[in-house]
Design an enzyme around this catalytic site. Structure first.
Site, short mmCIF file in Angstrom:
data_model
loop_
_atom_site.label_atom_id
_atom_site.label_comp_id
_atom_site.label_asym_id
_atom_site.label_seq_id
_atom_site.Cartn_x
_atom_site.Cartn_y
_atom_site.Cartn_z
N ASP A 30 0.85 -1.19 0.00
CA ASP A 30 0.00 0.00 0.00
C ASP A 30 0.89 1.25 0.00
O ASP A 30 1.89 1.31 0.71
CB ASP A 30 -0.92 0.00 1.23
CG ASP A 30 -2.07 0.98 1.06
OD1 ASP A 30 -3.22 0.53 0.91
OD2 ASP A 30 -1.82 2.22 1.09
N ASN A 86 -12.88 -3.09 2.52
CA ASN A 86 -13.80 -1.96 2.64
C ASN A 86 -14.79 -2.05 1.49
O ASN A 86 -14.38 -2.25 0.33
CB ASN A 86 -13.04 -0.64 2.60
CG ASN A 86 -12.18 -0.44 3.83
OD1 ASN A 86 -12.54 -0.85 4.92
ND2 ASN A 86 -11.03 0.19 3.64
N GLN A 93 -14.28 2.61 1.44
CA GLN A 93 -13.63 2.25 0.18
C GLN A 93 -13.35 3.51 -0.64
O GLN A 93 -14.21 4.38 -0.77
CB GLN A 93 -14.53 1.29 -0.61
CG GLN A 93 -13.85 0.74 -1.87
CD GLN A 93 -14.67 -0.33 -2.58
OE1 GLN A 93 -15.78 -0.66 -2.16
NE2 GLN A 93 -14.12 -0.85 -3.66
N HIS A 99 -10.40 -5.13 -3.47
CA HIS A 99 -9.07 -5.48 -2.98
C HIS A 99 -9.15 -5.85 -1.50
O HIS A 99 -10.05 -5.40 -0.79
CB HIS A 99 -8.08 -4.33 -3.18
CG HIS A 99 -8.56 -3.03 -2.63
ND1 HIS A 99 -9.48 -2.24 -3.30
CD2 HIS A 99 -8.29 -2.39 -1.46
CE1 HIS A 99 -9.75 -1.17 -2.57
NE2 HIS A 99 -9.05 -1.23 -1.45
P1 AMP Z 1 -9.71 1.37 0.17
O1 AMP Z 1 -9.83 2.62 0.99
O2 AMP Z 1 -10.10 0.13 0.87
O3 AMP Z 1 -10.36 1.54 -1.19
O4 AMP Z 1 -8.16 1.20 -0.07
C1 AMP Z 1 -7.47 1.79 -1.10
C2 AMP Z 1 -6.03 1.71 -0.72
O5 AMP Z 1 -5.26 1.84 -1.90
C3 AMP Z 1 -5.57 2.81 0.23
O6 AMP Z 1 -5.03 2.20 1.40
C4 AMP Z 1 -4.50 3.56 -0.55
O7 AMP Z 1 -3.44 3.98 0.25
C5 AMP Z 1 -4.08 2.52 -1.58
N1 AMP Z 1 -3.56 3.01 -2.84
C6 AMP Z 1 -4.11 3.96 -3.64
N2 AMP Z 1 -3.34 4.12 -4.75
C7 AMP Z 1 -2.32 3.25 -4.65
C8 AMP Z 1 -1.20 2.93 -5.47
N3 AMP Z 1 -0.97 3.55 -6.61
N4 AMP Z 1 -0.35 1.97 -5.05
C9 AMP Z 1 -0.54 1.34 -3.87
N5 AMP Z 1 -1.57 1.60 -3.05
C10 AMP Z 1 -2.46 2.54 -3.43
#
Ligand code: AMP
Length: 118
Positions: A30, A86, A93, A99
């Site tokens: 992440d 989420n 989310q 994911h």
């Molecule tokens: P969610 O809030 O469950 O949709 O989680 C999305 C997650 O994706 C968050 O923890 C972000 O920090 C992560 N995220 C967003 N863009 C990237 C990226 N380019 N590479 C890695 N993690 C990411």
């Protein structure tokens, strides 16, 4: 269906370090870790939210859980990790491509679950 950053990552359009990958999913760190170990298991199939999955996705969903356990073991946190999905804006989310989060490396036994990713 709207494409997301995870679609671009799973298709290799944005270079990323995959901790693990197979025909069905990729695993990345992440970008904004909420714990010392924070990785994401992302199916190649762009299902927006968990609730958008259907019975045809049963094997895929099971596979993601198996990969999560295996990756946690490989990262040395197999005995103490939290797995989070989420679902929807109200569920925290932000990227609408299903994911799973693996969080580990800090105390997971106290505090509210909801505090983990907000
Ligand atoms: P969610 O809030 O469950 O949709 O989680 C999305 C997650 O994706 C968050 O923890 C972000 O920090 C992560 N995220 C967003 N863009 C990237 C990226 N380019 N590479 C890695 N993690 C990411």
């Amino acid at each position: 269906m709207t494409d997301t950053i995870f679609g671009k990552i799973t298709r290799g359009e944005i270079p990323s370090d995959f901790l693990f990958e197979d025909d069905h999913c990729v695993v990345i760190r992440d970008i904004n870790p909420q714990a010392p170990t924070h990785v994401l298991i992302i199916p190649r199939k762009p299902i927006p939210r968990l609730v958008d999955s259907d019975p045809d996705d049963q094997a895929l969903l099971g596979h993601l859980l198996l990969v999560a356990g295996r990756v946690a073991e490989d990262l040395g946190v197999g005995d103490a990790f939290r797995l989070i999905i989420n679902n929807g804006e109200g569920g925290g989310q932000t990227v609408f491509h299903l994911h799973l989060h693996i969080l580990a490396g800090r105390d997971m036994t106290e505090g509210q679950l909801s505090a983990d990713l907000n």
